[in-house]
Motif scaffolding. Sequence first.
Motif, PDB file in Angstrom:
ATOM      1  N   PRO A  27      59.800 -31.778 -46.699  1.00  0.00           N
ATOM      2  CA  PRO A  27      61.127 -31.332 -46.596  1.00  0.00           C
ATOM      3  C   PRO A  27      61.019 -29.807 -45.849  1.00  0.00           C
ATOM      4  O   PRO A  27      60.046 -29.160 -46.078  1.00  0.00           O
ATOM      5  CB  PRO A  27      61.596 -31.090 -48.302  1.00  0.00           C
ATOM      6  N   SER A  28      62.314 -29.558 -45.368  1.00  0.00           N
ATOM      7  CA  SER A  28      62.306 -28.079 -44.852  1.00  0.00           C
ATOM      8  C   SER A  28      64.041 -27.485 -44.963  1.00  0.00           C
ATOM      9  O   SER A  28      64.759 -28.499 -44.982  1.00  0.00           O
ATOM     10  CB  SER A  28      61.751 -28.205 -43.322  1.00  0.00           C
ATOM     11  N   ASN A  31      66.159 -29.119 -42.809  1.00  0.00           N
ATOM     12  CA  ASN A  31      65.601 -29.959 -41.979  1.00  0.00           C
ATOM     13  C   ASN A  31      65.213 -29.485 -40.587  1.00  0.00           C
ATOM     14  O   ASN A  31      65.350 -30.133 -39.550  1.00  0.00           O
ATOM     15  CB  ASN A  31      66.347 -31.243 -41.817  1.00  0.00           C
ATOM     16  N   ARG A 131      60.205 -40.086 -50.861  1.00  0.00           N
ATOM     17  CA  ARG A 131      60.797 -38.740 -51.615  1.00  0.00           C
ATOM     18  C   ARG A 131      62.015 -38.429 -50.627  1.00  0.00           C
ATOM     19  O   ARG A 131      61.889 -38.398 -49.339  1.00  0.00           O
ATOM     20  CB  ARG A 131      59.806 -37.501 -51.389  1.00  0.00           C
ATOM     21  N   SER A 133      65.749 -35.820 -50.451  1.00  0.00           N
ATOM     22  CA  SER A 133      66.632 -35.000 -51.239  1.00  0.00           C
ATOM     23  C   SER A 133      67.918 -35.763 -51.996  1.00  0.00           C
ATOM     24  O   SER A 133      68.320 -36.609 -51.151  1.00  0.00           O
ATOM     25  CB  SER A 133      67.261 -33.868 -50.540  1.00  0.00           C
ATOM     26  N   ARG A 135      71.652 -34.967 -53.097  1.00  0.00           N
ATOM     27  CA  ARG A 135      72.703 -34.033 -53.504  1.00  0.00           C
ATOM     28  C   ARG A 135      73.921 -34.772 -54.191  1.00  0.00           C
ATOM     29  O   ARG A 135      74.766 -34.119 -54.159  1.00  0.00           O
ATOM     30  CB  ARG A 135      73.249 -33.461 -52.060  1.00  0.00           C
ATOM     31  N   ARG A 225      75.190 -26.761 -52.128  1.00  0.00           N
ATOM     32  CA  ARG A 225      75.295 -25.779 -50.897  1.00  0.00           C
ATOM     33  C   ARG A 225      76.592 -26.311 -50.121  1.00  0.00           C
ATOM     34  O   ARG A 225      76.569 -27.438 -49.985  1.00  0.00           O
ATOM     35  CB  ARG A 225      74.093 -26.008 -50.253  1.00  0.00           C
ATOM     36  N   TYR A 227      77.493 -26.762 -46.456  1.00  0.00           N
ATOM     37  CA  TYR A 227      76.847 -26.818 -45.159  1.00  0.00           C
ATOM     38  C   TYR A 227      78.006 -26.492 -43.819  1.00  0.00           C
ATOM     39  O   TYR A 227      77.528 -26.047 -42.959  1.00  0.00           O
ATOM     40  CB  TYR A 227      76.034 -27.931 -44.954  1.00  0.00           C
ATOM     41  N   VAL A 283      67.020 -29.424 -53.991  1.00  0.00           N
ATOM     42  CA  VAL A 283      66.691 -28.053 -53.747  1.00  0.00           C
ATOM     43  C   VAL A 283      67.934 -27.072 -53.692  1.00  0.00           C
ATOM     44  O   VAL A 283      69.075 -27.579 -52.961  1.00  0.00           O
ATOM     45  CB  VAL A 283      66.145 -27.764 -52.536  1.00  0.00           C
ATOM     46  N   HIS A 285      68.878 -23.544 -52.871  1.00  0.00           N
ATOM     47  CA  HIS A 285      67.789 -22.495 -52.299  1.00  0.00           C
ATOM     48  C   HIS A 285      69.108 -21.121 -52.065  1.00  0.00           C
ATOM     49  O   HIS A 285      68.587 -19.896 -51.645  1.00  0.00           O
ATOM     50  CB  HIS A 285      67.337 -22.802 -51.070  1.00  0.00           C
ATOM     51  N   ALA A 322      66.191 -38.524 -44.393  1.00  0.00           N
ATOM     52  CA  ALA A 322      66.956 -37.737 -43.391  1.00  0.00           C
ATOM     53  C   ALA A 322      66.009 -37.944 -41.999  1.00  0.00           C
ATOM     54  O   ALA A 322      64.786 -38.324 -42.067  1.00  0.00           O
ATOM     55  CB  ALA A 322      66.618 -36.445 -44.027  1.00  0.00           C
ATOM     56  N   ARG A 324      63.574 -37.465 -38.686  1.00  0.00           N
ATOM     57  CA  ARG A 324      62.628 -36.758 -38.474  1.00  0.00           C
ATOM     58  C   ARG A 324      62.343 -36.606 -36.983  1.00  0.00           C
ATOM     59  O   ARG A 324      62.348 -37.717 -36.232  1.00  0.00           O
ATOM     60  CB  ARG A 324      61.342 -37.212 -39.114  1.00  0.00           C
TER      61      ARG A 324
HETATM   62  C1  LIG Z   1      62.742 -24.109 -48.368  1.00  0.00           C
HETATM   63  C2  LIG Z   1      63.730 -25.231 -48.618  1.00  0.00           C
HETATM   64  C3  LIG Z   1      65.147 -24.756 -48.953  1.00  0.00           C
HETATM   65  C4  LIG Z   1      66.054 -25.689 -49.108  1.00  0.00           C
HETATM   66  N1  LIG Z   1      67.273 -25.474 -49.415  1.00  0.00           N
HETATM   67  C5  LIG Z   1      68.110 -26.373 -49.819  1.00  0.00           C
HETATM   68  C6  LIG Z   1      69.539 -26.091 -50.196  1.00  0.00           C
HETATM   69  O1  LIG Z   1      69.784 -25.041 -50.326  1.00  0.00           O
HETATM   70  N2  LIG Z   1      70.449 -27.340 -50.646  1.00  0.00           N
HETATM   71  C7  LIG Z   1      69.969 -28.634 -50.220  1.00  0.00           C
HETATM   72  O2  LIG Z   1      70.837 -29.392 -50.350  1.00  0.00           O
HETATM   73  N3  LIG Z   1      68.708 -28.825 -49.588  1.00  0.00           N
HETATM   74  C8  LIG Z   1      67.853 -27.868 -49.549  1.00  0.00           C
HETATM   75  N4  LIG Z   1      66.667 -28.204 -49.083  1.00  0.00           N
HETATM   76  C9  LIG Z   1      66.095 -29.703 -48.481  1.00  0.00           C
HETATM   77  C10 LIG Z   1      66.309 -29.875 -47.233  1.00  0.00           C
HETATM   78  O3  LIG Z   1      67.580 -29.710 -46.815  1.00  0.00           O
HETATM   79  C11 LIG Z   1      65.839 -31.167 -46.748  1.00  0.00           C
HETATM   80  O4  LIG Z   1      64.308 -31.086 -47.099  1.00  0.00           O
HETATM   81  C12 LIG Z   1      65.811 -31.726 -45.455  1.00  0.00           C
HETATM   82  O5  LIG Z   1      67.228 -31.838 -45.169  1.00  0.00           O
HETATM   83  C13 LIG Z   1      65.225 -33.189 -45.258  1.00  0.00           C
HETATM   84  O6  LIG Z   1      65.676 -33.880 -46.084  1.00  0.00           O
HETATM   85  P1  LIG Z   1      64.796 -34.978 -47.304  1.00  0.00           P
HETATM   86  O7  LIG Z   1      64.144 -33.682 -48.146  1.00  0.00           O
HETATM   87  O8  LIG Z   1      65.594 -35.759 -47.775  1.00  0.00           O
HETATM   88  O9  LIG Z   1      63.775 -35.507 -46.530  1.00  0.00           O
HETATM   89  C14 LIG Z   1      65.571 -27.141 -48.906  1.00  0.00           C
HETATM   90  C15 LIG Z   1      64.466 -27.474 -48.590  1.00  0.00           C
HETATM   91  C16 LIG Z   1      63.382 -26.332 -48.432  1.00  0.00           C
HETATM   92  C17 LIG Z   1      61.856 -26.705 -48.073  1.00  0.00           C
END
Ligand SMILES: Cc1cc2nc3c(=O)[nH]c(=O)nc-3n(C[C@H](O)[C@H](O)[C@H](O)COP(=O)(O)O)c2cc1C
Length: 340
Positions: A27-28, A31, A131, A133, A135, A225, A227, A283, A285, A322, A324
């Motif tokens: 995750p990032s 993304n 794995r 995210s 939401r 969040r 977006y 997450v 954040h 998501a 990549r």
């Molecule tokens: C440092 C960090 C902060 C993130 N912040 C948020 C957030 O505030 N809201 C959210 O929905 N996802 C957040 N994410 C999740 C990313 O959006 C998500 O990992 C990315 O879109 C890839 O999707 P995946 O996790 O389904 O592979 C965060 C991930 C990381 C590593």
Amino acid sequence: MNEPILDDPTLTAQELRSLAAAGTAAPSLLNTQPWRFRAYSGTHTLRVYADPQRALPRTDPDGRALHLSVGTAVFNLRVAAAHLGLEPSVRLLPEASDPHLCAELDLSRTAETPNPDPDQGPDLYAAIEQRHSSRLPFADRDVPETVLGELRAAARAEGAVLSVQDEDGVRRVMALTEDAERRTADDPVREAESRAWLRSREPASDGIPLSQLGPPDSEARLPMRSYTGRPPAVSVPPARFEALPHLALLSTHADHPSDWLHAGQALERVWLLATVHGVRISVMHQALEWPQTRWELRDPNEGPGFTQTVLRLGFGPAGPAAPRRPVAEVLEVVGAPAAA
Ligand SMILES: Cc1cc2nc3c(=O)[nH]c(=O)nc-3n(C[C@H](O)[C@H](O)[C@H](O)COP(=O)(O)O)c2cc1C
């Protein structure tokens, strides 16, 4: 102490590709996938670089979240290396002169067990692809204390603290997150930076596709969040979220780039283990992205520490996968590194 077993030190192209695929599944923030992997032909060294072109200067001016994201990729690489039967040894920030070089993995050693840390639980490799995210709303159901205990231990094993919030703590974290959302809504430059990573046309290889945006809370309690800005440029119909979300803070004792990389590895270790247990995570954040709200997030029950992120945990639908970037874009194989 056992002598390291040195097999053929060269990693095959197939092994390198599977390592890079695991790394980039991490995750990032938004993304952005802010990492590059570099292998050196004829060696057993794999380096992980932060990619400054994928940084978010307004949202993340000191690169803290960028290091968190790179840390999640480092953890996936460790798990994937263990899956290949290797026992990776990791040095974080090995060259002071090159701050973009976040980690160097020495993959010369053969593992005795297919697990990065057999004392700490199950093999996490399959969870890397599972794995996502989530939401979406979660069920009004508790995460069992035994699972929470395992998740706390997973964070601890990576040098971080996971503190699951009680009801007062949840309300406090939600209020700070709401405050941060409001601040961001008033900052057109941040909103533009975030919107630049929204992807309205598929297929994309990074960023957040519109189809993956979650709904807002119909009762406006849980500040998910936004977006797309306020008022939303793209609207997803609201939905009812869980009455009292499970929120946890992930913290470290110090706040340097190496702590951020540890926190990223802890985040991914917790997330993969949660996935094994069928627990979803998203997450949250936002409150980390403003100095004031980040400071106020510190958990008074955990003593001094630096919050690195907020996690929402629960049972519900898995989020969609998501996009990549392809492995060829994130992995390069070059000649042996110059001796330091
Ligand atoms: C440092 C960090 C902060 C993130 N912040 C948020 C957030 O505030 N809201 C959210 O929905 N996802 C957040 N994410 C999740 C990313 O959006 C998500 O990992 C990315 O879109 C890839 O999707 P995946 O996790 O389904 O592979 C965060 C991930 C990381 C590593």
